[in-house]
Design a protein around this motif. Structure first.
Motif, PDB file in Angstrom:
ATOM      1  N   LEU A 149       0.968  -1.150   0.151  1.00 20.31           N
ATOM      2  CA  LEU A 149      -0.079  -0.164  -0.116  1.00 20.31           C
ATOM      3  C   LEU A 149       0.956   1.087   0.083  1.00 20.31           C
ATOM      4  O   LEU A 149       1.814   1.318   0.656  1.00 20.31           O
ATOM      5  CB  LEU A 149      -0.728  -0.089   1.261  1.00 20.31           C
ATOM      6  CG  LEU A 149      -1.575   1.051   1.587  1.00 20.31           C
ATOM      7  CD1 LEU A 149      -2.696   1.681   0.520  1.00 20.31           C
ATOM      8  CD2 LEU A 149      -2.309   1.336   2.774  1.00 20.31           C
ATOM      9  N   HIS A 150       0.662   2.324  -0.895  1.00 17.06           N
ATOM     10  CA  HIS A 150       1.617   3.415  -0.989  1.00 17.06           C
ATOM     11  C   HIS A 150       0.770   4.664  -0.907  1.00 17.06           C
ATOM     12  O   HIS A 150      -0.720   4.518  -1.308  1.00 17.06           O
ATOM     13  CB  HIS A 150       2.279   3.253  -2.466  1.00 17.06           C
ATOM     14  CG  HIS A 150       2.932   2.000  -2.835  1.00 17.06           C
ATOM     15  ND1 HIS A 150       4.358   2.098  -2.407  1.00 17.06           N
ATOM     16  CD2 HIS A 150       2.474   1.034  -3.186  1.00 17.06           C
ATOM     17  CE1 HIS A 150       4.693   0.806  -2.918  1.00 17.06           C
ATOM     18  NE2 HIS A 150       3.600   0.167  -3.225  1.00 17.06           N
ATOM     19  N   TYR A 151       1.120   5.722  -0.345  1.00 15.34           N
ATOM     20  CA  TYR A 151       0.455   7.137  -0.109  1.00 15.34           C
ATOM     21  C   TYR A 151       1.163   7.849  -1.169  1.00 15.34           C
ATOM     22  O   TYR A 151       2.210   8.218  -1.490  1.00 15.34           O
ATOM     23  CB  TYR A 151       0.844   7.325   1.364  1.00 15.34           C
ATOM     24  CG  TYR A 151       0.623   8.925   1.611  1.00 15.34           C
ATOM     25  CD1 TYR A 151      -0.813   8.925   2.481  1.00 15.34           C
ATOM     26  CD2 TYR A 151       1.096   9.979   1.187  1.00 15.34           C
ATOM     27  CE1 TYR A 151      -1.239  10.269   2.669  1.00 15.34           C
ATOM     28  CE2 TYR A 151       0.650  11.268   1.595  1.00 15.34           C
ATOM     29  CZ  TYR A 151      -0.451  11.466   2.313  1.00 15.34           C
ATOM     30  OH  TYR A 151      -0.738  12.664   2.694  1.00 15.34           O
ATOM     31  N   ALA A 152       0.099   8.415  -2.069  1.00 12.96           N
ATOM     32  CA  ALA A 152       0.435   9.178  -3.237  1.00 12.96           C
ATOM     33  C   ALA A 152       0.078  10.615  -3.311  1.00 12.96           C
ATOM     34  O   ALA A 152      -1.178  10.693  -3.110  1.00 12.96           O
ATOM     35  CB  ALA A 152       0.348   8.226  -4.585  1.00 12.96           C
ATOM     36  N   THR A 153       1.030  11.597  -3.649  1.00 15.89           N
ATOM     37  CA  THR A 153       0.546  12.824  -3.890  1.00 15.89           C
ATOM     38  C   THR A 153       0.744  13.075  -5.499  1.00 15.89           C
ATOM     39  O   THR A 153       1.548  12.157  -6.157  1.00 15.89           O
ATOM     40  CB  THR A 153       1.288  13.815  -3.209  1.00 15.89           C
ATOM     41  OG1 THR A 153       2.408  14.037  -3.638  1.00 15.89           O
ATOM     42  CG2 THR A 153       0.892  13.679  -1.540  1.00 15.89           C
ATOM     43  N   ASP A 154       0.589  14.249  -6.247  1.00 22.81           N
ATOM     44  CA  ASP A 154       0.749  14.444  -7.340  1.00 22.81           C
ATOM     45  C   ASP A 154       2.539  14.520  -7.684  1.00 22.81           C
ATOM     46  O   ASP A 154       3.012  14.923  -8.680  1.00 22.81           O
ATOM     47  CB  ASP A 154       0.293  15.810  -7.882  1.00 22.81           C
ATOM     48  CG  ASP A 154      -1.216  15.709  -8.055  1.00 22.81           C
ATOM     49  OD1 ASP A 154      -1.579  14.488  -8.598  1.00 22.81           O
ATOM     50  OD2 ASP A 154      -1.839  16.511  -7.927  1.00 22.81           O
ATOM     51  N   ASP A 155       3.187  14.605  -6.464  1.00 30.70           N
ATOM     52  CA  ASP A 155       4.797  14.837  -6.259  1.00 30.70           C
ATOM     53  C   ASP A 155       5.475  13.950  -5.981  1.00 30.70           C
ATOM     54  O   ASP A 155       6.681  13.923  -6.236  1.00 30.70           O
ATOM     55  CB  ASP A 155       4.988  16.320  -5.746  1.00 30.70           C
ATOM     56  CG  ASP A 155       4.326  17.424  -6.015  1.00 30.70           C
ATOM     57  OD1 ASP A 155       4.372  17.611  -7.290  1.00 30.70           O
ATOM     58  OD2 ASP A 155       3.749  18.022  -5.243  1.00 30.70           O
ATOM     59  N   ALA A 156       5.060  12.936  -5.202  1.00 30.91           N
ATOM     60  CA  ALA A 156       5.701  11.680  -4.654  1.00 30.91           C
ATOM     61  C   ALA A 156       4.771  10.588  -4.208  1.00 30.91           C
ATOM     62  O   ALA A 156       3.554  10.736  -4.116  1.00 30.91           O
ATOM     63  CB  ALA A 156       6.520  12.212  -3.606  1.00 30.91           C
ATOM     64  N   ALA A 157       5.347   9.485  -3.877  1.00 26.77           N
ATOM     65  CA  ALA A 157       4.833   8.362  -3.341  1.00 26.77           C
ATOM     66  C   ALA A 157       5.693   7.751  -2.425  1.00 26.77           C
ATOM     67  O   ALA A 157       6.884   7.585  -2.744  1.00 26.77           O
ATOM     68  CB  ALA A 157       4.216   7.409  -4.617  1.00 26.77           C
ATOM     69  N   VAL A 158       5.161   6.942  -1.221  1.00 28.60           N
ATOM     70  CA  VAL A 158       6.200   6.497  -0.194  1.00 28.60           C
ATOM     71  C   VAL A 158       5.151   5.255   0.107  1.00 28.60           C
ATOM     72  O   VAL A 158       3.859   5.069   0.030  1.00 28.60           O
ATOM     73  CB  VAL A 158       6.306   7.277   0.928  1.00 28.60           C
ATOM     74  CG1 VAL A 158       7.140   8.495   0.488  1.00 28.60           C
ATOM     75  CG2 VAL A 158       5.011   7.688   1.710  1.00 28.60           C
TER      76      VAL A 158
ATOM     77  N   ILE B 142      13.101  10.442   0.505  1.00 31.71           N
ATOM     78  CA  ILE B 142      11.964  11.245   0.197  1.00 31.71           C
ATOM     79  C   ILE B 142      12.034  12.638   0.716  1.00 31.71           C
ATOM     80  O   ILE B 142      11.705  13.766   0.227  1.00 31.71           O
ATOM     81  CB  ILE B 142      10.657  10.558   0.328  1.00 31.71           C
ATOM     82  CG1 ILE B 142      10.650   9.149  -0.688  1.00 31.71           C
ATOM     83  CG2 ILE B 142       9.445  11.375   0.101  1.00 31.71           C
ATOM     84  CD1 ILE B 142      10.408   9.647  -2.118  1.00 31.71           C
ATOM     85  N   LEU B 143      12.225  12.546   2.188  1.00 30.85           N
ATOM     86  CA  LEU B 143      12.209  13.786   2.787  1.00 30.85           C
ATOM     87  C   LEU B 143      13.519  14.659   2.623  1.00 30.85           C
ATOM     88  O   LEU B 143      13.206  15.905   2.135  1.00 30.85           O
ATOM     89  CB  LEU B 143      12.406  13.361   4.402  1.00 30.85           C
ATOM     90  CG  LEU B 143      11.157  12.925   4.942  1.00 30.85           C
ATOM     91  CD1 LEU B 143      11.286  12.459   6.504  1.00 30.85           C
ATOM     92  CD2 LEU B 143       9.786  13.617   5.000  1.00 30.85           C
ATOM     93  N   GLU B 144      14.710  13.939   2.002  1.00 31.24           N
ATOM     94  CA  GLU B 144      15.556  14.984   1.764  1.00 31.24           C
ATOM     95  C   GLU B 144      15.433  15.714   0.322  1.00 31.24           C
ATOM     96  O   GLU B 144      15.687  16.792  -0.028  1.00 31.24           O
ATOM     97  CB  GLU B 144      17.055  13.804   1.263  1.00 31.24           C
ATOM     98  CG  GLU B 144      17.706  13.759   2.820  1.00 31.24           C
ATOM     99  CD  GLU B 144      18.342  15.062   3.295  1.00 31.24           C
ATOM    100  OE1 GLU B 144      19.292  15.503   2.576  1.00 31.24           O
ATOM    101  OE2 GLU B 144      17.924  15.580   4.262  1.00 31.24           O
ATOM    102  N   ALA B 145      14.749  14.955  -0.668  1.00 30.56           N
ATOM    103  CA  ALA B 145      14.226  15.576  -2.162  1.00 30.56           C
ATOM    104  C   ALA B 145      13.407  16.520  -1.613  1.00 30.56           C
ATOM    105  O   ALA B 145      13.434  17.595  -2.367  1.00 30.56           O
ATOM    106  CB  ALA B 145      13.546  14.220  -2.867  1.00 30.56           C
ATOM    107  N   LEU B 146      12.540  16.417  -0.694  1.00 34.21           N
ATOM    108  CA  LEU B 146      11.660  17.609  -0.454  1.00 34.21           C
ATOM    109  C   LEU B 146      11.949  18.768   0.335  1.00 34.21           C
ATOM    110  O   LEU B 146      11.905  19.928  -0.187  1.00 34.21           O
ATOM    111  CB  LEU B 146      10.631  17.022   0.720  1.00 34.21           C
ATOM    112  CG  LEU B 146       9.292  16.088   0.194  1.00 34.21           C
ATOM    113  CD1 LEU B 146       8.361  15.680   1.097  1.00 34.21           C
ATOM    114  CD2 LEU B 146       8.658  16.667  -1.080  1.00 34.21           C
TER     115      LEU B 146
END
Length: 407
Positions: A131-140, A386-390
């Motif tokens: 199961l992944h949590y996705a926005t228009d900019d990333a997914a985790v 992902i947090l580093e990319a943000l």
């Protein structure tokens, strides 16, 4: 990956925050070492290699921490999911998918000759539902569950892999619903559930989502039967027992979604761009209509409500290529349907990074606990990236809009 002093400091702070749920200081210490080992090398993530890449690595201690130490992985996944969801807003979708872990032997927990989308064929592998949590900019990834073929629940193999007694066989669609239920218990903000036809073909899966009040956009096969309007629901003759049945009135024989979509007039089809790709705009031709799935009526199963049927028919193709059913409001725009249907591309990109850079499928242990421990810490390493990319993106835009300094 964490190469500068500032990056190492941010990693240390992140791991200190996340690993508190492990309790004992020794567990927190080796969790920290293991994640740094995952981030430190692009080679295969054998424990010995990872230990050699960090100054405080110890092969025996790291193996014991992953394979034998009885720390629960669910609280760590919960804390990670809540931390990432807070950083990634607003949520667009909860994406269900699965991925294969190719293996050479027969002793790794869950391994069998089974179909893997990763391999594109039947092969010797483990399969995990995710199961992944996705926005228009990333997914985790929020959670993973290891699929167990029924032969792995036989007493001898169950004991060898230390599979808990309460673990039973479940089809993948049921595992997906269990992951969704757990994420809701964790308080992860919900999005529109999306999945490919491996899940969307299951009327039980679609009904399970509807029963939970969760909107969805799921792939289906071209042979899926529908009626081309919701029709009028009337009482069918009452049987000897039970309540009157409801059935559509005067809707005729079911259509396959392939035949129905090919009967639509040309003006129904529209070109839609859903995102910018590396080689330009991602554009294709789509159409959508309201339909009523027939499976429940034909097979005496729970009846579904009217859904959106979304169809993709690229102009260069002789027939439509992809189909989705969507439980979304009647006024949903076509571009919104397409955007959600196509948001799954994030997941393939994430799988590639999780495997190629972080060794998601490199674990060489054989036990149920060891597999879940390794996957959890791989998720932790991915979450940091992902947090580093943000962080870098935010600093870039801050610098870009900052007023120029005056002499």
């Amino acid at each position: 990956m964490a190469t500068t002093y500032a990056e190492r400091e941010r990693l240390a702070g992140f791991l200190n925050e996340m690993l508190t749920v492990l309790g004992r200081s020794e567990r927190r210490r080796w969790g920290d070492v293991y994640v740094r080992g995952l981030l430190a090398t692009g080679e295969r993530k054998a424990t010995a290699t990872m230990a050699s890449r960090v100054s405080d690595g110890n092969v025996q201690a790291m193996q014991q921490f992953i394979g034998q130490s009885p720390w629960p992985w669910e609280p760590l996944r919960q804390q990670l999911a809540q931390r990432l969801a807070a950083a990634l807003q607003p949520v667009a979708s909860w994406v269900i998918d699965d991925t294969g872990f190719p293996k050479k032997g027969t002793h790794s927990v869950g391994v069998a000759r089974q179909y893997s989308g990763t391999l594109g064929k039947i092969g010797n592998c483990q399969v995990a539902v995710s199961l992944h949590y996705a926005t228009d900019d990333a997914a985790v990834p929020v959670d993973f569950a290891l699929y167990l073929p029924e032969e792995w629940l036989e007493p001898e193999r169950r004991a060898a892999a230390a599979i808990p007694d309460d673990v039973t066989f479940q089809p993948k669609w049921a595992m997906a619903l269990a992951l969704i239920d757990r994420a809701r218990e964790w308080g992860v903000p919900t999005g529109v559930v999306t999945a490919d036809a491996g899940y969307g073909n299951s009327a039980d899966f679609r009904t399970g989502l509807a029963d939970r009040g969760l909107p969805f956009v799921v792939g289906i096969q071209s042979t899926t039967g529908v009626w081309p309007d919701e029709g009028t629901l009337v009482n069918a003759p009452r049987g000897r027992r039970g309540r009157p049945r409801l059935k559509p009135l005067d809707v005729g024989a079911p259509w396959s979604v392939a035949n129905l979509s090919q009967s639509w007039l040309p003006e129904r089809w529209q070109r839609v761009t859903w995102r910018e790709g590396t080689k330009g705009e991602m554009t294709s031709r789509f159409a959508a209509a309201r339909v009523l799935p027939t499976h429940g009526y034909q097979h005496a199963r729970p009846k579904e409500n009217t859904r959106w049927l979304l169809v993709e028919w690229p102009e260069e193709e002789p027939a439509p290529t992809k189909y989705w059913l969507a439980d979304l409001p009647e006024d949903t725009a076509l571009v919104s349907l397409v955007r959600l249907a196509k948001i799954r591309w994030w997941i393939e990109q994430g799988y590639q990074q999780l495997k190629d850079e972080l060794g998601l499928d490199h674990y060489e242990g054989r036990t149920w606990q060891g597999w879940h421990h390794h996957v959890t810490l791989t998720m932790l390493a991915f979450g940091f990236l992902i947090l580093e990319a943000l962080y870098r993106k935010k600093n870039f835009w801050t610098a870009l809009v900052a007023p120029a300094s005056t002499p």
